[in-house]
Design a protein around this motif. Sequence first.
Motif, mmCIF file in Angstrom:
data_model
loop_
_atom_site.group_PDB
_atom_site.id
_atom_site.type_symbol
_atom_site.label_atom_id
_atom_site.label_comp_id
_atom_site.label_asym_id
_atom_site.label_seq_id
_atom_site.Cartn_x
_atom_site.Cartn_y
_atom_site.Cartn_z
ATOM 1 N N ILE A 54 20.809 31.928 14.449
ATOM 2 C CA ILE A 54 19.466 32.856 14.439
ATOM 3 C C ILE A 54 19.715 33.789 13.899
ATOM 4 O O ILE A 54 18.437 34.619 14.115
ATOM 5 C CB ILE A 54 18.624 32.353 16.294
ATOM 6 N N HIS A 55 20.898 34.289 13.426
ATOM 7 C CA HIS A 55 20.803 35.596 12.932
ATOM 8 C C HIS A 55 19.303 36.056 11.347
ATOM 9 O O HIS A 55 18.760 37.145 12.030
ATOM 10 C CB HIS A 55 22.163 35.915 12.641
ATOM 11 N N PRO A 56 19.824 35.087 10.751
ATOM 12 C CA PRO A 56 17.966 35.151 9.876
ATOM 13 C C PRO A 56 16.732 35.797 10.798
ATOM 14 O O PRO A 56 16.326 35.934 9.778
ATOM 15 C CB PRO A 56 18.652 34.043 8.883
ATOM 16 N N LEU A 64 22.771 43.297 0.949
ATOM 17 C CA LEU A 64 24.546 42.001 0.989
ATOM 18 C C LEU A 64 24.044 40.929 1.320
ATOM 19 O O LEU A 64 23.998 39.643 1.080
ATOM 20 C CB LEU A 64 25.112 43.186 1.259
ATOM 21 N N GLY A 65 23.406 40.574 2.804
ATOM 22 C CA GLY A 65 22.539 39.604 3.341
ATOM 23 C C GLY A 65 22.167 38.690 2.019
ATOM 24 O O GLY A 65 21.748 37.667 2.362
ATOM 25 N N GLY A 66 20.889 39.296 1.692
ATOM 26 C CA GLY A 66 20.463 38.505 1.197
ATOM 27 C C GLY A 66 21.704 38.129 -0.750
ATOM 28 O O GLY A 66 20.862 37.057 -1.167
ATOM 29 N N LEU A 67 22.108 39.122 -0.569
ATOM 30 C CA LEU A 67 23.382 38.702 -2.075
ATOM 31 C C LEU A 67 23.928 37.695 -1.515
ATOM 32 O O LEU A 67 24.134 36.540 -1.792
ATOM 33 C CB LEU A 67 24.601 39.106 -1.931
ATOM 34 N N MET A 68 24.452 37.142 -0.354
ATOM 35 C CA MET A 68 25.019 36.758 0.473
ATOM 36 C C MET A 68 23.888 35.028 0.270
ATOM 37 O O MET A 68 24.321 33.613 -0.161
ATOM 38 C CB MET A 68 25.795 36.714 1.605
ATOM 39 N N VAL A 69 22.556 34.955 0.859
ATOM 40 C CA VAL A 69 22.440 33.511 0.531
ATOM 41 C C VAL A 69 21.546 33.579 -0.765
ATOM 42 O O VAL A 69 22.167 32.177 -1.346
ATOM 43 C CB VAL A 69 20.965 34.004 1.287
ATOM 44 N N TYR A 70 21.036 34.397 -1.213
ATOM 45 C CA TYR A 70 20.230 33.550 -3.229
ATOM 46 C C TYR A 70 21.421 33.837 -4.259
ATOM 47 O O TYR A 70 21.487 32.971 -5.293
ATOM 48 C CB TYR A 70 19.617 34.790 -2.759
ATOM 49 N N ASN A 71 22.688 34.524 -4.364
ATOM 50 C CA ASN A 71 24.211 34.554 -4.804
ATOM 51 C C ASN A 71 24.496 33.399 -5.211
ATOM 52 O O ASN A 71 25.058 32.890 -5.275
ATOM 53 C CB ASN A 71 24.024 35.784 -5.498
ATOM 54 N N GLU A 101 35.893 33.321 -0.375
ATOM 55 C CA GLU A 101 36.786 34.098 0.528
ATOM 56 C C GLU A 101 36.117 35.588 -0.450
ATOM 57 O O GLU A 101 35.987 36.469 0.284
ATOM 58 C CB GLU A 101 37.805 34.587 -0.685
ATOM 59 N N THR A 102 35.340 35.000 -1.284
ATOM 60 C CA THR A 102 34.475 36.070 -2.042
ATOM 61 C C THR A 102 32.837 36.093 -1.049
ATOM 62 O O THR A 102 32.813 37.584 -0.279
ATOM 63 C CB THR A 102 33.710 36.158 -3.675
ATOM 64 N N VAL A 103 32.623 36.152 -0.686
ATOM 65 C CA VAL A 103 31.182 35.275 0.802
ATOM 66 C C VAL A 103 32.005 36.379 2.029
ATOM 67 O O VAL A 103 31.761 37.184 2.130
ATOM 68 C CB VAL A 103 30.747 34.502 0.803
ATOM 69 N N HIS A 104 33.007 36.381 2.294
ATOM 70 C CA HIS A 104 33.882 37.273 3.395
ATOM 71 C C HIS A 104 34.534 38.015 3.528
ATOM 72 O O HIS A 104 33.845 39.032 4.335
ATOM 73 C CB HIS A 104 35.545 35.744 3.230
ATOM 74 N N HIS A 105 34.127 38.586 2.012
ATOM 75 C CA HIS A 105 34.658 40.017 1.420
ATOM 76 C C HIS A 105 33.378 40.717 1.864
ATOM 77 O O HIS A 105 32.928 41.594 2.421
ATOM 78 C CB HIS A 105 35.207 40.659 0.649
ATOM 79 N N ILE A 106 32.261 40.338 1.287
ATOM 80 C CA ILE A 106 30.531 41.003 1.253
ATOM 81 C C ILE A 106 29.993 40.771 3.109
ATOM 82 O O ILE A 106 29.096 41.710 3.005
ATOM 83 C CB ILE A 106 29.437 39.761 0.552
ATOM 84 N N MET A 107 31.196 39.394 3.364
ATOM 85 C CA MET A 107 30.174 39.155 4.744
ATOM 86 C C MET A 107 30.663 40.796 5.561
ATOM 87 O O MET A 107 30.060 41.213 6.869
ATOM 88 C CB MET A 107 30.483 38.183 5.173
ATOM 89 N N LEU A 108 32.401 40.767 5.442
ATOM 90 C CA LEU A 108 33.003 42.045 6.626
ATOM 91 C C LEU A 108 32.267 43.198 6.332
ATOM 92 O O LEU A 108 32.138 44.799 6.450
ATOM 93 C CB LEU A 108 33.870 42.388 5.429
ATOM 94 N N ARG A 109 31.982 43.698 4.387
ATOM 95 C CA ARG A 109 31.008 44.898 4.678
ATOM 96 C C ARG A 109 29.781 44.984 5.946
ATOM 97 O O ARG A 109 28.964 45.487 5.662
ATOM 98 C CB ARG A 109 31.230 45.104 2.211
#
Length: 210
Positions: A60-62, A182-189, A123-131
């Motif tokens: 339910i985070h989104p 960054l949240g949008g980047l993880m979802v839409y990209n 792994e790419t998304v993981h780094h984005i997720m940390l930021r």
Amino acid sequence: MVMSMNNFLTWQVHGNADHDGGILGILTGLLTFFEDLTATGGSCGFLSKLMPGLAGMDNIHPLLVHFPIAFLVAFFALDLTASLLKKPHWREAASYFLYFGAIGALFTVIAGFMAAYSVTHSETVHHIMLRHQYFGLSVLTLSVVLSIWRLKSGATLTGAANNFFLALSGLMCILLSLGADLGGLMVYNYGTAVHAVQTPDDCHHHEAEQ
């Protein structure tokens, strides 16, 4: 202060502390309950029929993330306007947006850490997720600090103290925007937590009105 609180919250939510008697444990349990409820669709599938989007989420985070965004941005806009126009009553009203935004940020951050373990990601998304997490924790820290400050001083700040308060509020909104980006980047990209992918046959194009 910001870094130490961020480290504390990261340590708590990642499961490295005893949640049995802590407030974070209670909140985590509450969020888990609601996630389980939406996952099963509630009694007789009621929730899945009423809110199919919510029932289809892995977490339910989104859903929660919209509340601190709305409350904290509204707080800053109203508080800045009230300060410039010297409207103390407006600032008092803005305080409630700040308090609700801080509460929303707390739930959102906890749900975000839970979400990080519930979705498969690269792994790419993981780094984005940390930021994304660091921005979220920073927003939470600033919203809590500003809430405590406002509770103690009221809406009567003036001079340099008021300027610093508004500067921190503006910084909070900037960090909020960067985290949302960054949240949008993880979802839409990268399609993080996205189940369905459209094929050309599924695509619907809206015709522009003439």
